[in-house]
Design an enzyme around this catalytic site. Structure first.
Site, PDB file in Angstrom:
ATOM      1  N   SER A 142      32.069  60.713  65.657  1.00 33.49           N
ATOM      2  CA  SER A 142      31.268  61.536  66.840  1.00 33.49           C
ATOM      3  C   SER A 142      30.571  60.347  67.788  1.00 33.49           C
ATOM      4  O   SER A 142      30.224  59.401  66.861  1.00 33.49           O
ATOM      5  CB  SER A 142      30.439  62.583  66.484  1.00 33.49           C
ATOM      6  OG  SER A 142      29.776  62.883  67.487  1.00 33.49           O
ATOM      7  N   TYR A 161      23.332  66.634  61.584  1.00 31.02           N
ATOM      8  CA  TYR A 161      24.786  66.111  62.062  1.00 31.02           C
ATOM      9  C   TYR A 161      24.788  64.426  62.481  1.00 31.02           C
ATOM     10  O   TYR A 161      25.903  63.902  62.077  1.00 31.02           O
ATOM     11  CB  TYR A 161      25.121  66.707  63.342  1.00 31.02           C
ATOM     12  CG  TYR A 161      26.411  66.798  63.786  1.00 31.02           C
ATOM     13  CD1 TYR A 161      27.668  67.501  63.737  1.00 31.02           C
ATOM     14  CD2 TYR A 161      26.681  65.815  64.956  1.00 31.02           C
ATOM     15  CE1 TYR A 161      28.801  67.300  64.002  1.00 31.02           C
ATOM     16  CE2 TYR A 161      28.057  65.714  65.572  1.00 31.02           C
ATOM     17  CZ  TYR A 161      28.986  66.389  65.138  1.00 31.02           C
ATOM     18  OH  TYR A 161      30.110  66.204  65.676  1.00 31.02           O
TER      19      TYR A 161
HETATM   20  P1  NAD Z   1      35.939  73.439  65.302  1.00 29.22           P
HETATM   21  O1  NAD Z   1      35.062  74.357  64.680  1.00 29.22           O
HETATM   22  O2  NAD Z   1      36.965  73.965  66.257  1.00 29.22           O
HETATM   23  O3  NAD Z   1      36.878  73.106  63.861  1.00 29.22           O
HETATM   24  C1  NAD Z   1      36.250  72.944  62.638  1.00 29.22           C
HETATM   25  C2  NAD Z   1      37.220  73.102  61.582  1.00 29.22           C
HETATM   26  O4  NAD Z   1      36.696  72.631  60.293  1.00 29.22           O
HETATM   27  C3  NAD Z   1      38.082  74.424  61.618  1.00 29.22           C
HETATM   28  O5  NAD Z   1      39.419  74.296  60.955  1.00 29.22           O
HETATM   29  C4  NAD Z   1      37.390  75.144  60.093  1.00 29.22           C
HETATM   30  O6  NAD Z   1      37.791  76.009  59.790  1.00 29.22           O
HETATM   31  C5  NAD Z   1      36.882  73.961  59.291  1.00 29.22           C
HETATM   32  N1  NAD Z   1      35.936  74.063  58.507  1.00 29.22           N
HETATM   33  C6  NAD Z   1      34.683  74.364  58.587  1.00 29.22           C
HETATM   34  N2  NAD Z   1      34.036  74.429  57.763  1.00 29.22           N
HETATM   35  C7  NAD Z   1      34.908  74.080  56.656  1.00 29.22           C
HETATM   36  C8  NAD Z   1      34.646  74.164  55.230  1.00 29.22           C
HETATM   37  N3  NAD Z   1      33.404  74.246  54.526  1.00 29.22           N
HETATM   38  N4  NAD Z   1      35.745  73.570  54.506  1.00 29.22           N
HETATM   39  C9  NAD Z   1      36.749  73.343  54.808  1.00 29.22           C
HETATM   40  N5  NAD Z   1      37.023  73.355  56.370  1.00 29.22           N
HETATM   41  C10 NAD Z   1      36.095  73.627  57.104  1.00 29.22           C
HETATM   42  O7  NAD Z   1      35.522  72.047  65.407  1.00 29.22           O
HETATM   43  P2  NAD Z   1      35.952  70.698  66.367  1.00 29.22           P
HETATM   44  O8  NAD Z   1      35.246  70.468  67.458  1.00 29.22           O
HETATM   45  O9  NAD Z   1      37.487  70.777  66.207  1.00 29.22           O
HETATM   46  O10 NAD Z   1      35.584  69.632  65.072  1.00 29.22           O
HETATM   47  C11 NAD Z   1      36.396  68.794  64.228  1.00 29.22           C
HETATM   48  C12 NAD Z   1      35.348  67.542  64.027  1.00 29.22           C
HETATM   49  O11 NAD Z   1      35.254  66.784  65.167  1.00 29.22           O
HETATM   50  C13 NAD Z   1      34.152  67.701  63.275  1.00 29.22           C
HETATM   51  O12 NAD Z   1      34.201  66.886  62.416  1.00 29.22           O
HETATM   52  C14 NAD Z   1      33.372  67.569  64.434  1.00 29.22           C
HETATM   53  O13 NAD Z   1      31.951  67.129  64.126  1.00 29.22           O
HETATM   54  C15 NAD Z   1      34.118  66.357  65.239  1.00 29.22           C
HETATM   55  N6  NAD Z   1      33.788  66.189  66.745  1.00 29.22           N
HETATM   56  C16 NAD Z   1      33.668  67.563  67.384  1.00 29.22           C
HETATM   57  C17 NAD Z   1      33.379  67.230  68.879  1.00 29.22           C
HETATM   58  C18 NAD Z   1      33.341  68.110  69.703  1.00 29.22           C
HETATM   59  O14 NAD Z   1      32.927  68.092  70.897  1.00 29.22           O
HETATM   60  N7  NAD Z   1      33.781  69.286  69.642  1.00 29.22           N
HETATM   61  C19 NAD Z   1      32.970  65.950  69.257  1.00 29.22           C
HETATM   62  C20 NAD Z   1      32.586  64.838  68.381  1.00 29.22           C
HETATM   63  C21 NAD Z   1      33.022  65.040  66.957  1.00 29.22           C
END
Ligand code: NAD
Length: 251
Positions: free
Chosen positions: A133, A146
């Site tokens: 991130s 985080y």
């Molecule tokens: P999301 O909430 O859409 O998806 C999260 C996924 O992780 C889902 O498939 C969920 O079922 C799974 N998950 C949650 N808890 C879990 C657990 N205990 N065990 C197994 N799976 C689990 O989120 P996203 O935005 O797609 O985020 C994905 C990654 O990208 C994360 O690591 C997040 O920190 C990172 N990220 C997101 C953003 C953003 O703006 N959305 C920005 C930077 C980084």
């Protein structure tokens, strides 16, 4: 279809960025193992769409990670993507949330990597891609767990990259800015409370304020970068933390 014959495990791939990465790798011919939570019928539909298998392992639990890795078999492309967020002032930050976020956003990657590496080394090829991130490079208030976990993931990735460089295995972070997914949508109410803002103010004055493009990153853009990191042309990209944040961390 340059990934035909390769097997990719993408954690947290039932939603958001992970699902986009799984679709992109599938599009290049990789066999996909999905992981994450969700409605059984929706997961079954995703498995059918991608010809994938699915593990419902809770990655905050080491034993469940070990079972998932054993069932998945040898993995060529490991994408550590599952993650969660919690927004609260430091002194009020729930201890249980701290533990869970560190376990999911950091320790899970330690476990999957240690379990995937022997097969990658044996075959002399592997790709480890960690969804970090912008918060692996810079901080924001109220996101202590985080930010700490994502900075840790960057350090873990660099160490893995150095150790595995002689074995044809690369390890990199992709660091998106804000991507419009459930993870972002769900933090809006807490951010409104923590900062005393309206919903629109959170979007304009918090989420997009530092993204010079003033656009949310699209999950498909992250998927495309993950595909590039799997190419032979990316064999010397290792230990990198690749920003895709609309200029946020350039400022
Ligand atoms: P999301 O909430 O859409 O998806 C999260 C996924 O992780 C889902 O498939 C969920 O079922 C799974 N998950 C949650 N808890 C879990 C657990 N205990 N065990 C197994 N799976 C689990 O989120 P996203 O935005 O797609 O985020 C994905 C990654 O990208 C994360 O690591 C997040 O920190 C990172 N990220 C997101 C953003 C953003 O703006 N959305 C920005 C930077 C980084």
């Amino acid at each position: 279809m340059f990934l035909a014959g390769k097997r990719a495990l993408v954690t947290g791939s039932t939603s958001g960025i992970g699902l986009a990465i799984a679709r992109a790798l599938h599009g290049e011919g990789a066999a996909i193992v999905l992981n994450g939570f969700g409605e059984a019928s929706e997961i079954a539909a995703l498995c059918e769409e991608l010809g994938a298998s699915h593990s419902g392992a809770d990655l905050t639990d080491t034993a469940q990670i070990e079972t998932m890795m054993e069932e998945a078999g040898p993995i060529d492309i490991l994408v550590n993507n599952a993650g969660m967020q919690h927004v609260a002032p430091f002194e009020d930050f729930p201890v249980a949330k701290w533990e869970t976020i560190l376990a999911l956003n950091l320790s899970a990657a330690f476990h999957t990597v240690r379990l995937a590496v022997p097969a990658m080394k044996a075959r002399g090829w592997g790709r480890i891609i960690n969804t970090a991130s912008a918060h692996s490079k810079t901080a924001s208030p109220f996101k202590s767990a985080y930010v700490a976990a994502k900075h840790g993931l960057d350090g873990l990735t660099k160490t893995v990259a150095l150790e595995l460089a002689p074995h044809g295995v690369t390890a990199n972070c992709i660091s998106p800015g804000y991507v419009w997914t459930p993870l972002v949508e769900n933090q809006i109410p807490d951010t409104m409370a923590a900062r005393g803002l309206t919903r629109d103010q959170v979007v304009e004055d918090v989420l997009l304020v530092k993204q010079a493009t003033k656009k949310f990153v699209q999950p498909e853009e992250v998927g495309a970068l993950a595909v590039f990191l799997c190419r032979d042309e990316a064999q010397n990209v290792t230990g990198a933390n690749w920003s895709m944040d609309g200029g946020w961390t350039a400022g």
